[in-house]
Write a protein that holds these residues in place. Structure first.
Motif, PDB file in Angstrom:
ATOM      1  N   LEU A 150      31.290  52.011  51.009  1.00 17.11           N
ATOM      2  CA  LEU A 150      31.521  50.726  50.335  1.00 17.11           C
ATOM      3  C   LEU A 150      31.253  50.869  48.841  1.00 17.11           C
ATOM      4  O   LEU A 150      30.137  51.194  48.431  1.00 17.11           O
ATOM      5  CB  LEU A 150      30.609  49.648  50.919  1.00 17.11           C
ATOM      6  N   TYR A 151      32.292  50.614  48.043  1.00 18.88           N
ATOM      7  CA  TYR A 151      32.201  50.780  46.592  1.00 18.88           C
ATOM      8  C   TYR A 151      32.770  49.542  45.921  1.00 18.88           C
ATOM      9  O   TYR A 151      33.935  49.206  46.116  1.00 18.88           O
ATOM     10  CB  TYR A 151      32.983  52.034  46.157  1.00 18.88           C
ATOM     11  N   TRP A 152      31.932  48.858  45.128  1.00 21.76           N
ATOM     12  CA  TRP A 152      32.366  47.613  44.502  1.00 21.76           C
ATOM     13  C   TRP A 152      32.930  47.879  43.116  1.00 21.76           C
ATOM     14  O   TRP A 152      32.224  48.281  42.189  1.00 21.76           O
ATOM     15  CB  TRP A 152      31.196  46.646  44.385  1.00 21.76           C
ATOM     16  N   THR A 153      34.234  47.646  42.955  1.00 23.17           N
ATOM     17  CA  THR A 153      34.862  47.645  41.640  1.00 23.17           C
ATOM     18  C   THR A 153      34.650  46.253  41.051  1.00 23.17           C
ATOM     19  O   THR A 153      34.242  45.320  41.760  1.00 23.17           O
ATOM     20  CB  THR A 153      36.363  47.966  41.753  1.00 23.17           C
ATOM     21  N   PRO A 154      34.929  46.064  39.748  1.00 27.01           N
ATOM     22  CA  PRO A 154      34.684  44.753  39.128  1.00 27.01           C
ATOM     23  C   PRO A 154      35.432  43.599  39.784  1.00 27.01           C
ATOM     24  O   PRO A 154      35.049  42.442  39.616  1.00 27.01           O
ATOM     25  CB  PRO A 154      35.154  44.966  37.682  1.00 27.01           C
ATOM     26  N   GLU A 155      36.502  43.903  40.556  1.00 28.02           N
ATOM     27  CA  GLU A 155      37.280  42.833  41.167  1.00 28.02           C
ATOM     28  C   GLU A 155      36.613  42.227  42.403  1.00 28.02           C
ATOM     29  O   GLU A 155      36.971  41.134  42.835  1.00 28.02           O
ATOM     30  CB  GLU A 155      38.674  43.351  41.567  1.00 28.02           C
ATOM     31  N   PHE A 156      35.663  42.924  43.003  1.00 26.68           N
ATOM     32  CA  PHE A 156      35.004  42.406  44.197  1.00 26.68           C
ATOM     33  C   PHE A 156      34.196  41.156  43.860  1.00 26.68           C
ATOM     34  O   PHE A 156      33.467  41.135  42.867  1.00 26.68           O
ATOM     35  CB  PHE A 156      34.061  43.456  44.788  1.00 26.68           C
ATOM     36  N   VAL A 157      34.285  40.138  44.713  1.00 27.65           N
ATOM     37  CA  VAL A 157      33.504  38.926  44.477  1.00 27.65           C
ATOM     38  C   VAL A 157      32.014  39.243  44.560  1.00 27.65           C
ATOM     39  O   VAL A 157      31.194  38.648  43.843  1.00 27.65           O
ATOM     40  CB  VAL A 157      33.900  37.816  45.489  1.00 27.65           C
ATOM     41  N   GLN A 158      31.637  40.223  45.407  1.00 29.98           N
ATOM     42  CA  GLN A 158      30.225  40.622  45.495  1.00 29.98           C
ATOM     43  C   GLN A 158      29.738  41.180  44.163  1.00 29.98           C
ATOM     44  O   GLN A 158      28.614  40.903  43.725  1.00 29.98           O
ATOM     45  CB  GLN A 158      30.034  41.675  46.596  1.00 29.98           C
ATOM     46  N   GLU A 159      30.590  41.977  43.507  1.00 35.62           N
ATOM     47  CA  GLU A 159      30.224  42.551  42.212  1.00 35.62           C
ATOM     48  C   GLU A 159      30.122  41.472  41.149  1.00 35.62           C
ATOM     49  O   GLU A 159      29.196  41.457  40.322  1.00 35.62           O
ATOM     50  CB  GLU A 159      31.269  43.603  41.810  1.00 35.62           C
ATOM     51  N   THR A 160      31.070  40.548  41.165  1.00 31.04           N
ATOM     52  CA  THR A 160      31.053  39.444  40.199  1.00 31.04           C
ATOM     53  C   THR A 160      29.772  38.629  40.331  1.00 31.04           C
ATOM     54  O   THR A 160      29.125  38.300  39.332  1.00 31.04           O
ATOM     55  CB  THR A 160      32.276  38.533  40.414  1.00 31.04           C
ATOM     56  N   LYS A 161      29.390  38.326  41.567  1.00 31.48           N
ATOM     57  CA  LYS A 161      28.189  37.523  41.811  1.00 31.48           C
ATOM     58  C   LYS A 161      26.929  38.293  41.425  1.00 31.48           C
ATOM     59  O   LYS A 161      25.987  37.725  40.848  1.00 31.48           O
ATOM     60  CB  LYS A 161      28.129  37.134  43.292  1.00 31.48           C
ATOM     61  N   LEU A 162      26.899  39.596  41.736  1.00 32.20           N
ATOM     62  CA  LEU A 162      25.715  40.398  41.413  1.00 32.20           C
ATOM     63  C   LEU A 162      25.544  40.525  39.906  1.00 32.20           C
ATOM     64  O   LEU A 162      24.425  40.396  39.384  1.00 32.20           O
ATOM     65  CB  LEU A 162      25.839  41.783  42.057  1.00 32.20           C
ATOM     66  N   MET A 187      46.810  53.109  44.476  1.00 34.79           N
ATOM     67  CA  MET A 187      46.691  51.752  44.991  1.00 34.79           C
ATOM     68  C   MET A 187      45.975  50.862  43.983  1.00 34.79           C
ATOM     69  O   MET A 187      45.228  51.349  43.127  1.00 34.79           O
ATOM     70  CB  MET A 187      45.884  51.758  46.294  1.00 34.79           C
ATOM     71  N   PRO A 188      46.180  49.547  44.080  1.00 29.75           N
ATOM     72  CA  PRO A 188      45.332  48.662  43.280  1.00 29.75           C
ATOM     73  C   PRO A 188      43.914  48.762  43.814  1.00 29.75           C
ATOM     74  O   PRO A 188      43.702  49.096  44.994  1.00 29.75           O
ATOM     75  CB  PRO A 188      45.928  47.268  43.539  1.00 29.75           C
ATOM     76  N   ASN A 189      42.917  48.521  42.967  1.00 29.85           N
ATOM     77  CA  ASN A 189      41.543  48.543  43.444  1.00 29.85           C
ATOM     78  C   ASN A 189      41.401  47.604  44.630  1.00 29.85           C
ATOM     79  O   ASN A 189      41.920  46.480  44.607  1.00 29.85           O
ATOM     80  CB  ASN A 189      40.570  48.143  42.332  1.00 29.85           C
ATOM     81  N   THR A 190      40.701  48.072  45.672  1.00 28.48           N
ATOM     82  CA  THR A 190      40.607  47.275  46.890  1.00 28.48           C
ATOM     83  C   THR A 190      39.946  45.924  46.661  1.00 28.48           C
ATOM     84  O   THR A 190      40.156  44.996  47.422  1.00 28.48           O
ATOM     85  CB  THR A 190      39.817  48.037  47.962  1.00 28.48           C
ATOM     86  N   GLY A 191      39.158  45.811  45.590  1.00 28.07           N
ATOM     87  CA  GLY A 191      38.524  44.539  45.299  1.00 28.07           C
ATOM     88  C   GLY A 191      39.526  43.439  45.025  1.00 28.07           C
ATOM     89  O   GLY A 191      39.303  42.274  45.358  1.00 28.07           O
ATOM     90  N   ALA A 192      40.658  43.798  44.406  1.00 30.28           N
ATOM     91  CA  ALA A 192      41.685  42.805  44.111  1.00 30.28           C
ATOM     92  C   ALA A 192      42.252  42.233  45.406  1.00 30.28           C
ATOM     93  O   ALA A 192      42.485  41.027  45.530  1.00 30.28           O
ATOM     94  CB  ALA A 192      42.795  43.438  43.275  1.00 30.28           C
ATOM     95  N   MET A 193      42.483  43.105  46.403  1.00 29.62           N
ATOM     96  CA  MET A 193      42.978  42.641  47.696  1.00 29.62           C
ATOM     97  C   MET A 193      41.878  41.924  48.470  1.00 29.62           C
ATOM     98  O   MET A 193      42.148  40.988  49.226  1.00 29.62           O
ATOM     99  CB  MET A 193      43.540  43.812  48.481  1.00 29.62           C
ATOM    100  N   ALA A 194      40.622  42.356  48.280  1.00 28.67           N
ATOM    101  CA  ALA A 194      39.503  41.703  48.964  1.00 28.67           C
ATOM    102  C   ALA A 194      39.371  40.257  48.509  1.00 28.67           C
ATOM    103  O   ALA A 194      38.983  39.380  49.301  1.00 28.67           O
ATOM    104  CB  ALA A 194      38.210  42.459  48.688  1.00 28.67           C
ATOM    105  N   GLN A 195      39.683  39.991  47.249  1.00 37.84           N
ATOM    106  CA  GLN A 195      39.652  38.615  46.750  1.00 37.84           C
ATOM    107  C   GLN A 195      40.643  37.746  47.508  1.00 37.84           C
ATOM    108  O   GLN A 195      40.343  36.600  47.857  1.00 37.84           O
ATOM    109  CB  GLN A 195      39.983  38.580  45.255  1.00 37.84           C
ATOM    110  N   GLN A 196      41.830  38.282  47.760  1.00 38.84           N
ATOM    111  CA  GLN A 196      42.840  37.534  48.495  1.00 38.84           C
ATOM    112  C   GLN A 196      42.377  37.248  49.918  1.00 38.84           C
ATOM    113  O   GLN A 196      42.582  36.152  50.438  1.00 38.84           O
ATOM    114  CB  GLN A 196      44.156  38.313  48.526  1.00 38.84           C
TER     115      GLN A 196
END
Length: 229
Positions: A160-172, A91-100
């Motif tokens: 809960l695991y933040w890949t670089p695509e998660f907005v939470q990871e980007t902000k942190l 699957m694509p990293n879930t962070g990419a879908m979380a952004q959507q």
């Protein structure tokens, strides 16, 4: 566009300034009736997470087991090993879908730096993260140490695991939070949980941990996206 590119360059520079984490991290969350243990492995661009919960009254009783997750950090893909069905879904990293999802629901995330603290024996920086979706607000306290290197994925809480695509990871990361999460405390209506890093092994994990066992049937769904509303 220039501002976005500059922000991305800054984030990558922040990661590059620290050595990459390699090894094994073990986390624990004690809930009222069960205890969740999550184990994160990383070697180069390969990462893995195993997680399961056991009863607090009988530790031999498994309450829940998460499918093993294998991360290809370079390709931004996650393979879900479904042990019950014998299927392995790429699957694509879930962070990419979380952004959507965040864009569709007008969700926002802000991160504030609280300051330096020592937690679980590690020199950490304490951050506070606020998430808002409509009138719903969640708060997460996060303590990050730079002393163990920078993992490709940050274990942020229960399953809960933040890949670089998660907005939470980007902000942190933008706030300077590159490193290993040592503690996370979630405070939201009706729920308060604490996750602690309880063990660290910096020996590089064996490569076989990141391979899909032969008994699994691979199904490639890496092009999956969320339908537009």
């Amino acid at each position: 566009m220039k501002i976005i590119l500059a922000a991305l360059v800054s984030l990558f520079a922040c990661r590059a300034a620290q050595a990459q984490f390699s090894g094994k991290l073990t986390y624990r969350i004690v809930n009222p009736t069960s205890t969740l243990t999550m184990v994160y492995y990383q070697n180069g661009n390969n990462a893995r997470v195993d997680a399961r919960s056991v009863s607090n009254t009988d530790t031999t009783q498994v309450v829940n087991v998460q499918d093993t997750l294998l991360f290809d950090l370079a390709a931004h893909k996650t393979t879900h090993l479904q042990y019950k069905t014998g299927m392995a879904y790429i699957m694509p990293n879930t962070g990419a879908m979380a952004q959507q999802v965040a864009a569709a629901t007008n969700s926002t995330v802000t991160v504030q730096t609280i300051g330096a603290e020592t937690v679980n024996g590690y020199a950490c920086t304490h951050y506070q993260m606020l998430g808002k979706t409509g009138s719903y607000v969640s708060k997460r306290e996060i303590w990050v140490t730079a002393s163990l290197g920078t993992p490709g994925i940050q274990v942020a809480g229960g399953y809960l695991y933040w890949t670089p695509e998660f907005v939470q990871e980007t902000k942190l990361l933008a706030a300077g939070g590159a490193g290993v999460v040592v503690k996370s405390l979630v405070n939201m209506p009706g729920l308060m949980t604490t996750m602690d890093l309880i063990a660290v092994d910096t020996n590089p994990p064996n490569g076989s941990l990141f391979a899909v066992p032969s008994r699994y049937t691979l199904v490639d769904r890496s092009q999956m996206t969320i339908p537009a509303h």
